[in-house]
Design a protein around this motif. Structure first.
Motif, PDB file in Angstrom:
ATOM      1  N   MET A   1       0.829  -1.197   0.000  1.00 37.78           N
ATOM      2  CA  MET A   1       0.000   0.000   0.000  1.00 37.78           C
ATOM      3  C   MET A   1       0.866   1.251   0.000  1.00 37.78           C
ATOM      4  O   MET A   1       1.809   1.384   0.790  1.00 37.78           O
ATOM      5  N   ILE A   2       0.589   2.169  -0.937  1.00 41.47           N
ATOM      6  CA  ILE A   2       1.357   3.404  -1.044  1.00 41.47           C
ATOM      7  C   ILE A   2       0.651   4.490  -0.241  1.00 41.47           C
ATOM      8  O   ILE A   2      -0.523   4.793  -0.455  1.00 41.47           O
ATOM      9  N   ILE A   3       1.368   5.058   0.723  1.00 43.79           N
ATOM     10  CA  ILE A   3       0.803   6.114   1.553  1.00 43.79           C
ATOM     11  C   ILE A   3       1.157   7.462   0.935  1.00 43.79           C
ATOM     12  O   ILE A   3       2.331   7.743   0.636  1.00 43.79           O
ATOM     13  N   ASN A   4       0.145   8.292   0.719  1.00 41.92           N
ATOM     14  CA  ASN A   4       0.362   9.606   0.130  1.00 41.92           C
ATOM     15  C   ASN A   4       0.425  10.654   1.237  1.00 41.92           C
ATOM     16  O   ASN A   4      -0.590  11.039   1.820  1.00 41.92           O
ATOM     17  N   ASP A   5       1.638  11.106   1.564  1.00 41.54           N
ATOM     18  CA  ASP A   5       1.792  12.161   2.554  1.00 41.54           C
ATOM     19  C   ASP A   5       2.232  13.469   1.905  1.00 41.54           C
ATOM     20  O   ASP A   5       2.763  14.367   2.564  1.00 41.54           O
ATOM     21  N   THR A   6       2.005  13.581   0.589  1.00 37.61           N
ATOM     22  CA  THR A   6       2.371  14.788  -0.143  1.00 37.61           C
ATOM     23  C   THR A   6       1.397  15.921   0.201  1.00 37.61           C
ATOM     24  O   THR A   6       0.186  15.709   0.197  1.00 37.61           O
ATOM     25  N   PRO A   7       1.891  17.117   0.513  1.00 39.16           N
ATOM     26  CA  PRO A   7       0.985  18.243   0.767  1.00 39.16           C
ATOM     27  C   PRO A   7       0.049  18.463  -0.419  1.00 39.16           C
ATOM     28  O   PRO A   7       0.460  18.346  -1.578  1.00 39.16           O
ATOM     29  N   TRP A   8      -1.199  18.777  -0.147  1.00 43.96           N
ATOM     30  CA  TRP A   8      -2.221  18.877  -1.191  1.00 43.96           C
ATOM     31  C   TRP A   8      -1.849  19.856  -2.285  1.00 43.96           C
ATOM     32  O   TRP A   8      -2.150  19.637  -3.464  1.00 43.96           O
ATOM     33  N   TRP A   9      -1.180  20.940  -1.913  1.00 47.10           N
ATOM     34  CA  TRP A   9      -0.889  21.983  -2.893  1.00 47.10           C
ATOM     35  C   TRP A   9       0.170  21.554  -3.900  1.00 47.10           C
ATOM     36  O   TRP A   9       0.273  22.138  -4.980  1.00 47.10           O
ATOM     37  N   ARG A  10       0.935  20.533  -3.578  1.00 48.13           N
ATOM     38  CA  ARG A  10       1.909  20.041  -4.555  1.00 48.13           C
ATOM     39  C   ARG A  10       1.230  19.250  -5.668  1.00 48.13           C
ATOM     40  O   ARG A  10       1.779  19.106  -6.751  1.00 48.13           O
ATOM     41  N   LEU A 461       3.076  11.905 -11.946  1.00 40.90           N
ATOM     42  CA  LEU A 461       3.165  13.280 -12.439  1.00 40.90           C
ATOM     43  C   LEU A 461       2.933  14.304 -11.336  1.00 40.90           C
ATOM     44  O   LEU A 461       3.440  15.430 -11.420  1.00 40.90           O
ATOM     45  N   THR A 462       2.167  13.966 -10.341  1.00 43.24           N
ATOM     46  CA  THR A 462       1.893  14.934  -9.287  1.00 43.24           C
ATOM     47  C   THR A 462       2.908  14.882  -8.149  1.00 43.24           C
ATOM     48  O   THR A 462       3.085  15.864  -7.430  1.00 43.24           O
ATOM     49  N   ARG A 463       3.583  13.717  -8.001  1.00 46.05           N
ATOM     50  CA  ARG A 463       4.466  13.565  -6.844  1.00 46.05           C
ATOM     51  C   ARG A 463       5.868  13.089  -7.176  1.00 46.05           C
ATOM     52  O   ARG A 463       6.774  13.186  -6.340  1.00 46.05           O
ATOM     53  N   ALA A 477      12.071  14.861 -23.717  1.00 46.68           N
ATOM     54  CA  ALA A 477      11.812  13.518 -23.201  1.00 46.68           C
ATOM     55  C   ALA A 477      12.175  13.467 -21.728  1.00 46.68           C
ATOM     56  O   ALA A 477      13.235  13.954 -21.310  1.00 46.68           O
ATOM     57  N   LEU A 478      11.298  12.855 -20.927  1.00 46.44           N
ATOM     58  CA  LEU A 478      11.531  12.835 -19.490  1.00 46.44           C
ATOM     59  C   LEU A 478      10.911  11.594 -18.848  1.00 46.44           C
ATOM     60  O   LEU A 478      10.122  10.881 -19.462  1.00 46.44           O
ATOM     61  N   ARG A 479      11.279  11.379 -17.589  1.00 46.09           N
ATOM     62  CA  ARG A 479      10.731  10.273 -16.803  1.00 46.09           C
ATOM     63  C   ARG A 479      10.366  10.797 -15.426  1.00 46.09           C
ATOM     64  O   ARG A 479      11.074  11.626 -14.854  1.00 46.09           O
ATOM     65  N   ARG A 480       9.219  10.341 -14.907  1.00 44.35           N
ATOM     66  CA  ARG A 480       8.798  10.703 -13.551  1.00 44.35           C
ATOM     67  C   ARG A 480       8.782   9.435 -12.701  1.00 44.35           C
ATOM     68  O   ARG A 480       8.131   8.444 -13.060  1.00 44.35           O
ATOM     69  N   ASP A 481       9.509   9.468 -11.593  1.00 42.36           N
ATOM     70  CA  ASP A 481       9.707   8.292 -10.751  1.00 42.36           C
ATOM     71  C   ASP A 481       9.054   8.485  -9.394  1.00 42.36           C
ATOM     72  O   ASP A 481       9.286   9.505  -8.717  1.00 42.36           O
ATOM     73  N   LEU A 482       8.262   7.502  -8.984  1.00 42.17           N
ATOM     74  CA  LEU A 482       7.629   7.513  -7.664  1.00 42.17           C
ATOM     75  C   LEU A 482       7.832   6.141  -7.037  1.00 42.17           C
ATOM     76  O   LEU A 482       7.432   5.124  -7.632  1.00 42.17           O
ATOM     77  N   PRO A 483       8.452   6.060  -5.875  1.00 38.49           N
ATOM     78  CA  PRO A 483       8.700   4.756  -5.251  1.00 38.49           C
ATOM     79  C   PRO A 483       7.422   3.944  -5.114  1.00 38.49           C
ATOM     80  O   PRO A 483       6.369   4.461  -4.735  1.00 38.49           O
ATOM     81  N   GLY A 484       7.527   2.672  -5.468  1.00 38.78           N
ATOM     82  CA  GLY A 484       6.392   1.768  -5.361  1.00 38.78           C
ATOM     83  C   GLY A 484       5.508   1.734  -6.585  1.00 38.78           C
ATOM     84  O   GLY A 484       4.533   0.974  -6.628  1.00 38.78           O
ATOM     85  N   LEU A 538       6.878   2.155 -17.515  1.00 39.67           N
ATOM     86  CA  LEU A 538       7.845   1.060 -17.523  1.00 39.67           C
ATOM     87  C   LEU A 538       7.529   0.131 -16.365  1.00 39.67           C
ATOM     88  O   LEU A 538       7.641   0.517 -15.197  1.00 39.67           O
ATOM     89  N   GLN A 539       7.117  -1.053 -16.668  1.00 38.96           N
ATOM     90  CA  GLN A 539       6.801  -2.004 -15.614  1.00 38.96           C
ATOM     91  C   GLN A 539       8.082  -2.459 -14.922  1.00 38.96           C
ATOM     92  O   GLN A 539       9.103  -2.694 -15.564  1.00 38.96           O
ATOM     93  N   ALA A 540       8.003  -2.531 -13.601  1.00 36.97           N
ATOM     94  CA  ALA A 540       9.189  -2.929 -12.831  1.00 36.97           C
ATOM     95  C   ALA A 540       9.557  -4.373 -13.128  1.00 36.97           C
ATOM     96  O   ALA A 540       8.706  -5.208 -13.386  1.00 36.97           O
TER      97      ALA A 540
END
Length: 540
Positions: A1-10, A461-463, A477-484, A538-540
């Motif tokens: 389970m991924i916990i989202n503790d990112t501030p809402w404004w981000r 994209l948001t976090r 060209a770019l990549r966005r990485d989020l753990p999990g 990209l699938q892990a």
């Protein structure tokens, strides 16, 4: 389970409303707060989260509200405090946050504080503004220049001194070295926070303090073309003494402490020689501004390399801070013309927005950009902007991006007003009115709605963190990485011709749909139409 503790404004998207030009409900030719309230449903339909409202405070309007004469009231041109309260209530009912401008570095010449300050050298507010004696030959104390042209010092016959104005002569600068000046602005901010405001946009936030020794600025080693036009000598100086002074940092700590009491946020406008560095300093460590934006993507420079450089340099210099990447606002030529020329492709609006939404940071949109409006051509005799009048004809000012919103092609003045609009509506804008685009699934308006709504469902994209890939122009060209989560790839063709690109990083990636961009990737071979794009994971 991924916990989202990112501030809402981000994770939010900001939409800027320029009140004078949004919707006029009383027929005087100028937009008002009731007009914004009436159109909050439209704004919510875009999928945005925060509504930034440019100044509506009591003002002589010499700089259209950025010259405040009462920080705690609504100018009758826009309505009343009750109108503002109704706006906030409706916005909150729609799930929208309200952000208002705070213009602290200067006031209107008509502000009672300045009237008292200029009356004598010995009164309770004598030092609330920046005053200086002339040099022996009568000239100003130093070489500081106004953003709007000429010296930033204006002679005042009452005190027989010069006062500082970084903008118009009718906008005297406040002396933030005075403790009472610092406190009065915090008190005024509290007034609006108590009324339910969710955040503030701090205008010219690096102009608060000046060098108390009044040392002259040295010549600029490179011209600042991001903040000012090249016909303005302001860019010939390195602005090390008239703004961006170190005393501003501890003051921003006080601002943040007050905002924290109300769980409110602040975004700062940074116009500086080293804007990215100031953005990083002002947002670092989570105890000053929440967000900052600069003019670095509000310039005519439109290339993948320029965009990549701005983001990478900010990321390299920031410590826990956050950017807000804006490609349009009330001070800049509309992005469709600035980046697309006189006859821009409608597809440009979509790819620019997609690119903006893919960058790490909180995107900020300017009213009308969702309609792909171009810069309006306002004739000299109808110009309102003193900046443009001063530098005409090489620089036409800011009126071309401030013309009224076109709501319908079935009513005079695009449905903006029943009277005479304060600036004329461009016929091309009326042809692109909201009512015209609303029912067209392929319109820029509905493309913007799809993209903004789609981004909300993409945590990468948001976090996520951001990494760019080397690619030939005009490919970004770019990549966005989020753990999990699987990494998300994004690639954009910022040019008017189809492109192909062998992108090894995309081999094995699966396309992500729902954004509305046209592009394909087959075994790492990217095929993008003009102003096209592609997202994949990209699938892990």
């Amino acid at each position: 389970m991924i916990i989202n503790d990112t501030p809402w404004w981000r994770e939010a998207t900001i939409y800027q409303v320029y009140p004078r030009s949004f919707l006029d409900t009383n027929g005087d030719g100028v937009g008002d707060l009731a007009g914004i309230t009436e159109k909050l449903g439209y704004i919510a339909s875009l999928g945005v989260d925060i509504v930034w409202i440019s100044p509506f405070f009591t003002s002589p309007m010499k700089d259209f509200g950025y010259d405040v004469s009462d920080y705690c009231d609504v100018d009758p041109l826009f309505g009343t405090l009750a109108d503002f309260d109704a706006l906030v209530a409706k916005a909150h009912g729609l799930g929208l946050k309200i952000m208002i401008d705070q213009v602290w570095s200067h006031t209107a010449e008509a502000h009672p504080w300045f009237t008292e300050s200029r009356a004598s050298r010995a009164n309770p507010k004598a030092d609330w503004y920046v005053w200086a004696d002339p040099r022996d030959d009568g000239n100003p104390p130093n070489n500081w220049l106004s953003v709007f042209g000429g010296s930033s010092w204006q002679w005042d016959s009452r005190r027989k001194q010069y006062y500082l104005h970084n903008f118009l002569a009718s906008q005297p600068d406040m002396n933030f070295h005075h403790p009472e000046v610092q406190q009065v602005h915090l008190d005024n901010l509290r007034f609006w926070l108590e009324r339910g405001v969710d955040g503030v946009r701090m205008d010219a936030c690096n102009f608060h303090f000046h060098d108390t020794e009044l040392r002259s600025n040295p010549p600029a080693l490179t011209r600042d073309t991001a903040t000012v036009t090249d016909v303005n000598p302001y860019g010939m100086q390195a602005h090390v003494y008239d703004k961006t002074r170190p005393e501003n940092i501890p003051y921003l700590l006080r601002v943040r402490a007050l905002l924290n009491e109300y769980d409110a946020i602040a975004i700062g406008e940074v116009g500086a020689d080293d804007a990215l560095g100031v953005m990083a300093a002002y947002t670092a460590d989570g105890d000053k501004l929440h967000l900052a934006y600069s003019f670095n993507l509000l310039t005519p420079q439109f290339s993948a390399a320029h965009i990549r450089t701005q983001v990478e340099q900010f990321e390299a210099r920031v410590t826990g801070g956050w950017a807000s990447w804006s490609v349009g606002n009330h001070d800049s030529i509309r992005v469709m013309t600035r980046w697309g020329g006189e006859q821009p492709s409608p597809a440009l609006a979509r790819v620019v927005l997609a690119m903006q939404l893919a960058l790490k940071g909180t995107p900020c949109l300017y009213q009308g950009d969702e309609l792909a409006l171009t810069e309006a051509d306002v004739p000299f005799e109808l110009l309102q902007d003193p900046y443009g009048i001063t530098f005409w004809p090489e620089f036409k000012g800011r009126d071309g991006c401030r013309t009224p919103m076109p709501w319908t092609n079935a009513a005079p003045n695009g449905g903006f007003t029943t009277g005479t609009p304060w600036l004329p509506l461009d016929p091309a804008h009326i042809a692109a009115a909201e009512s015209v685009q609303d029912g067209d699934a392929a319109s820029p308006l509905n493309a913007a709605r799809r993209l903004i709504q789609w981004r909300k469902a993409q945590p990468q994209l948001t976090r996520g963190d951001i990494v760019f890939f080397d690619a030939p122009e005009p490919i970004l060209a770019l990549r966005r990485d989020l753990p999990g989560m699987a990494s998300m790839l994004a690639i954009f063709n910022l040019g008017p011709a189809p492109v192909t690109f062998d992108w090894a990083a995309a081999r094995g990636a699966s396309a992500v749909d729902g954004h509305g961009l046209a592009g394909q990737v087959t075994d790492g071979l990217v095929s993008l139409p003009a102003f096209g794009g592609w997202f994949g994971v990209l699938q892990a």
